[in-house]
Enzyme design. Sequence first.
Site, short mmCIF file in Angstrom:
data_model
loop_
_atom_site.label_atom_id
_atom_site.label_comp_id
_atom_site.label_asym_id
_atom_site.label_seq_id
_atom_site.Cartn_x
_atom_site.Cartn_y
_atom_site.Cartn_z
N ALA A 43 22.57 -5.86 22.59
CA ALA A 43 21.51 -5.52 23.54
C ALA A 43 21.58 -4.05 23.92
O ALA A 43 22.65 -3.54 24.27
CB ALA A 43 21.63 -6.39 24.79
N GLU A 44 20.43 -3.37 23.83
CA GLU A 44 20.29 -1.99 24.29
C GLU A 44 19.38 -2.03 25.50
O GLU A 44 18.23 -2.47 25.39
CB GLU A 44 19.65 -1.12 23.20
CG GLU A 44 20.56 -0.78 22.05
CD GLU A 44 21.79 0.00 22.47
OE1 GLU A 44 21.75 0.68 23.52
OE2 GLU A 44 22.80 -0.10 21.76
N MET A 45 19.89 -1.55 26.63
CA MET A 45 19.11 -1.71 27.86
C MET A 45 18.82 -0.35 28.49
O MET A 45 18.41 0.57 27.82
CB MET A 45 19.83 -2.69 28.76
CG MET A 45 19.91 -4.05 28.08
SD MET A 45 21.10 -5.18 28.78
CE MET A 45 22.63 -4.51 28.16
#
Length: 474
Positions: free
Chosen positions: A242-244
């Site tokens: 996940a890239e947030m």
Amino acid sequence: MNYIGGQWVEASETNSNINPSDTSDCVGRYAHGDAQNMADAIDAAFVAKDKWRWSSIQSRADALDKVGTEILARKDELGELLAREEGKVRSEATGEVVRAGQVFKFFAGEALRLAGERIASVRENIDVEILREPTGVVGVITPWNFPIAIPAWKIAAALAYGNTVVFKPADLVPASAWALSEMLSRAGLPDGVFNLVMGRGSVVGDTLLNSPFVHGVTFTGSVSTGSHVISTCASRGAKVQAEMGGKNPLVVLDDADLDVAVSAALNGAFYGTGQRCTASSRLIVTKGIHDEFVAALTKALKETKVGHALDDTSKIGPVVSKSQLQQNLDYVEIGKSEGAELAFGGDLLHRETPGFYMQPALFCETENTMRINQEEIFGPVASVIRADDYDEAVAIANDVSFGLSSGICTTSLRCASDFKHRSAAGLVMVNLPTAGIDYHVPFGGRKASSYGAREQGSYAREFYTTVKTAYVNY
Ligand code: UN1
């Protein structure tokens, strides 16, 4: 229409794609699939997975190369479509399309380069081999701010390493997702290897996250959705990446070249309408250059035209949607109520066409503890934080829950080198904006910004493959 198991499939509902530069312009109506569409796509990807796993790496490379070539050949048309649906200015949109084409070309080569390792055992007459196998069925969930580049770097990597894909793009940008999928549908992939399901996150997204037939999910988007994605996948033992968010610092030291610093800040904080997780939202400036820097950046902002994304004199386009615009304006009010001084902008703008336009906002005299300096705004709003010296600037830069990108503007080799080591972020930029990355090297952050393996470059294999260790007694 959605693309499931090699067929274009109507959905029971459709969704209007509205141009944020001109809300009277509807880019088109796109399928809004349901849970059954998603279940069918997952089945198709699951059935196709063995065929694709055992396909020749040449056929994978050829398919990816074909898509990359077509994207590059159609860059002007696809750039215009992207600018129309997302609102970034045409030059940025076309640049993003080119990046997507290059990503496909890179992963075409990467399909041919995937290697394992062979080393001696600690025991006699035994060889150990470390093999890399595809992860399996990969769910790809992408945000609206890079409608073609982010899907490209996830889908191309997944396919290169032998995975099958179920792609769920953001609701706000179906046109670029559909155009990319249409090219993939003609690339010579066996049916079911690539599937597109557009639809609501709470319906089709959740079906994807919860399916036992999906082995990994790669996600880019908000922190709140990201933590839901991470916990759902982790609870059933699926791989997740996940890239947030980001709250990226750009440090400007007294010895910086002022022009370099102002252009890094202008680009990093405000281009792409500030809608980049790599945006430079905290400008940490040492006291000797502070006033001069604020004056020069304010002057540059005055000269920067905000307008229709397809007007080639615009440097900054509209905000993507009404709700994002409202959130940005709310944060301008929050900043004022926290005692920050508004040095420039922050107002709604009216243009010839009805759209979500706002003047970029620059706050000064802010404290790092303020909400505007701790929470991701995801709009054209940035703050200047005054620091006494380099050491204090580094401490402020790192004092935030995010850790995606960071930057420093300085002519001191000592400070640049030291910052490279001390920055608590996954990306460090010297005399450059915090945003704007190469496509062939790893991308990702630390702390609340990222979870799981890095994306892009050959490091992408960590997520898209799984390791097997084989022992052979000879
Ligand atoms: C860039 O800065 O060029 O959503 C790319 C984002 C990032 C990509 C940034 N995942 O803004």
